[in-house]
Design a protein around this motif. Structure first.
Motif, PDB file in Angstrom:
ATOM      1  N   UNK A   1     -21.372   2.324  13.895  1.00 57.26           N
ATOM      2  CA  UNK A   1     -20.227   2.954  14.555  1.00 57.26           C
ATOM      3  C   UNK A   1     -20.539   4.379  15.014  1.00 57.26           C
ATOM      4  N   UNK A   2     -21.768   4.829  14.815  1.00 54.91           N
ATOM      5  CA  UNK A   2     -22.217   6.103  15.397  1.00 54.91           C
ATOM      6  C   UNK A   2     -22.408   5.984  16.901  1.00 54.91           C
ATOM      7  N   UNK A   3     -22.567   4.754  17.382  1.00 56.98           N
ATOM      8  CA  UNK A   3     -22.828   4.540  18.809  1.00 56.98           C
ATOM      9  C   UNK A   3     -21.547   4.732  19.599  1.00 56.98           C
ATOM     10  N   UNK A   4     -21.663   5.464  20.711  1.00 55.24           N
ATOM     11  CA  UNK A   4     -20.529   5.607  21.620  1.00 55.24           C
ATOM     12  C   UNK A   4     -20.199   4.227  22.165  1.00 55.24           C
ATOM     13  N   UNK A   5     -18.908   3.965  22.308  1.00 56.43           N
ATOM     14  CA  UNK A   5     -18.474   2.635  22.696  1.00 56.43           C
ATOM     15  C   UNK A   5     -17.637   2.665  23.965  1.00 56.43           C
ATOM     16  N   UNK A   6     -17.691   1.536  24.660  1.00 61.44           N
ATOM     17  CA  UNK A   6     -18.585   0.400  24.496  1.00 61.44           C
ATOM     18  C   UNK A   6     -19.936   0.669  25.152  1.00 61.44           C
ATOM     19  N   UNK A   7     -20.904  -0.135  24.799  1.00 59.04           N
ATOM     20  CA  UNK A   7     -22.204  -0.097  25.456  1.00 59.04           C
ATOM     21  C   UNK A   7     -22.321  -1.415  26.215  1.00 59.04           C
ATOM     22  N   UNK A   8     -22.432  -1.316  27.523  1.00 57.49           N
ATOM     23  CA  UNK A   8     -22.519  -2.481  28.395  1.00 57.49           C
ATOM     24  C   UNK A   8     -23.962  -2.684  28.816  1.00 57.49           C
ATOM     25  N   UNK A   9     -24.450  -3.903  28.653  1.00 52.29           N
ATOM     26  CA  UNK A   9     -25.796  -4.257  29.096  1.00 52.29           C
ATOM     27  C   UNK A   9     -25.668  -5.397  30.093  1.00 52.29           C
ATOM     28  N   UNK A  10     -25.983  -5.117  31.351  1.00 58.86           N
ATOM     29  CA  UNK A  10     -25.887  -6.146  32.397  1.00 58.86           C
ATOM     30  C   UNK A  10     -27.177  -6.949  32.523  1.00 58.86           C
ATOM     31  N   UNK A  11     -28.186  -6.551  31.796  1.00 58.68           N
ATOM     32  CA  UNK A  11     -29.490  -7.184  31.929  1.00 58.68           C
ATOM     33  C   UNK A  11     -30.411  -6.354  32.807  1.00 58.68           C
ATOM     34  N   UNK A  12     -29.807  -5.610  33.728  1.00 58.31           N
ATOM     35  CA  UNK A  12     -30.561  -4.714  34.608  1.00 58.31           C
ATOM     36  C   UNK A  12     -30.189  -3.265  34.366  1.00 58.31           C
ATOM     37  N   UNK A  13     -29.009  -3.067  33.817  1.00 54.62           N
ATOM     38  CA  UNK A  13     -28.433  -1.735  33.720  1.00 54.62           C
ATOM     39  C   UNK A  13     -27.682  -1.611  32.406  1.00 54.62           C
ATOM     40  N   UNK A  14     -27.753  -0.439  31.799  1.00 52.15           N
ATOM     41  CA  UNK A  14     -26.980  -0.168  30.586  1.00 52.15           C
ATOM     42  C   UNK A  14     -26.056   1.008  30.860  1.00 52.15           C
ATOM     43  N   UNK A  15     -24.846   0.917  30.334  1.00 52.55           N
ATOM     44  CA  UNK A  15     -23.841   1.950  30.564  1.00 52.55           C
ATOM     45  C   UNK A  15     -23.057   2.166  29.271  1.00 52.55           C
ATOM     46  N   UNK A  16     -22.791   3.432  28.948  1.00 48.77           N
ATOM     47  CA  UNK A  16     -22.041   3.777  27.743  1.00 48.77           C
ATOM     48  C   UNK A  16     -20.681   4.327  28.154  1.00 48.77           C
ATOM     49  N   UNK A  17     -19.654   3.867  27.468  1.00 47.17           N
ATOM     50  CA  UNK A  17     -18.295   4.313  27.748  1.00 47.17           C
ATOM     51  C   UNK A  17     -17.608   3.383  28.723  1.00 47.17           C
ATOM     52  N   UNK A  18     -16.345   3.665  28.996  1.00 47.09           N
ATOM     53  CA  UNK A  18     -15.605   2.860  29.960  1.00 47.09           C
ATOM     54  C   UNK A  18     -14.714   3.739  30.815  1.00 47.09           C
ATOM     55  N   UNK A  19     -14.857   3.552  32.103  1.00 44.05           N
ATOM     56  CA  UNK A  19     -13.933   4.091  33.097  1.00 44.05           C
ATOM     57  C   UNK A  19     -13.823   3.017  34.173  1.00 44.05           C
ATOM     58  N   UNK A  20     -12.617   2.742  34.576  1.00 39.14           N
ATOM     59  CA  UNK A  20     -12.350   1.709  35.565  1.00 39.14           C
ATOM     60  C   UNK A  20     -13.241   1.866  36.794  1.00 39.14           C
ATOM     61  N   UNK A  21     -13.309   3.060  37.332  1.00 37.82           N
ATOM     62  CA  UNK A  21     -14.096   3.316  38.552  1.00 37.82           C
ATOM     63  C   UNK A  21     -15.579   3.033  38.341  1.00 37.82           C
ATOM     64  N   UNK A  22     -16.085   3.370  37.161  1.00 43.35           N
ATOM     65  CA  UNK A  22     -17.503   3.129  36.878  1.00 43.35           C
ATOM     66  C   UNK A  22     -17.801   1.639  36.795  1.00 43.35           C
ATOM     67  N   UNK A  23     -16.936   0.887  36.129  1.00 39.67           N
ATOM     68  CA  UNK A  23     -17.140  -0.565  36.044  1.00 39.67           C
ATOM     69  C   UNK A  23     -17.002  -1.193  37.432  1.00 39.67           C
ATOM     70  N   UNK A  24     -16.068  -0.701  38.231  1.00 42.44           N
ATOM     71  CA  UNK A  24     -15.911  -1.217  39.596  1.00 42.44           C
ATOM     72  C   UNK A  24     -17.199  -1.025  40.389  1.00 42.44           C
ATOM     73  N   UNK A  25     -17.830   0.112  40.221  1.00 45.70           N
ATOM     74  CA  UNK A  25     -19.087   0.403  40.918  1.00 45.70           C
ATOM     75  C   UNK A  25     -20.211  -0.498  40.392  1.00 45.70           C
TER      76      UNK A  25
END
Length: 114
Positions: A87-111
């Motif tokens: 739980x030290x990891x910032x959440x969520x961590x998204x792994x698309x297989x090509x790209x990793x992204x930490x955190x969530x913002x609607x605009x970022x996920x849309x991009x």
């Protein structure tokens, strides 16, 4: 396959999961607490994203670490400490297989998924 890492009761993870479902993005949810993490996973995230991006030093888990662990926290010690305390990891961590992204913002996920 997209994988969303986090914990199920985290509000930000819930928002990310809702966004993915509303936008018909297929994903697998990996709960840190239930499914655990390997040192290899954590090490690759640190190498790819950087320690400062991965670790939430404002978290309760960080504050509850003993002083020695916090003071000696670096890329060498971090993998073991994070694996033991995911739980030290910032959440969520998204792994698309090509790209990793930490955190969530609607605009970022849309991009990411445009």
């Amino acid at each position: 396959m997209n994988t969303l890492y986090g914990i199920k009761n985290c509000d930000t993870v819930k928002k990310a999961r809702d966004w993915l479902e509303k936008n018909n993005v297929a994903y697998r949810f990996h709960d840190f607490r239930v499914d655990g993490l390997t040192e290899a996973q954590v090490s690759s995230w640190i190498n790819e994203l950087g320690l400062e991006t991965i670790v939430n030093k404002r978290s309760t888990t960080w504050k509850e670490l003993d002083e020695t662990s916090r003071n000696s926290f670096d890329e060498k010690s971090a993998t073991k400490i994070i694996t033991t305390n995911p739980t030290l990891i910032k959440r969520p961590l998204l792994d698309t297989g090509k790209y990793k992204h930490v955190g969530f913002k609607d605009a970022e996920y849309s991009k990411i998924f445009s």
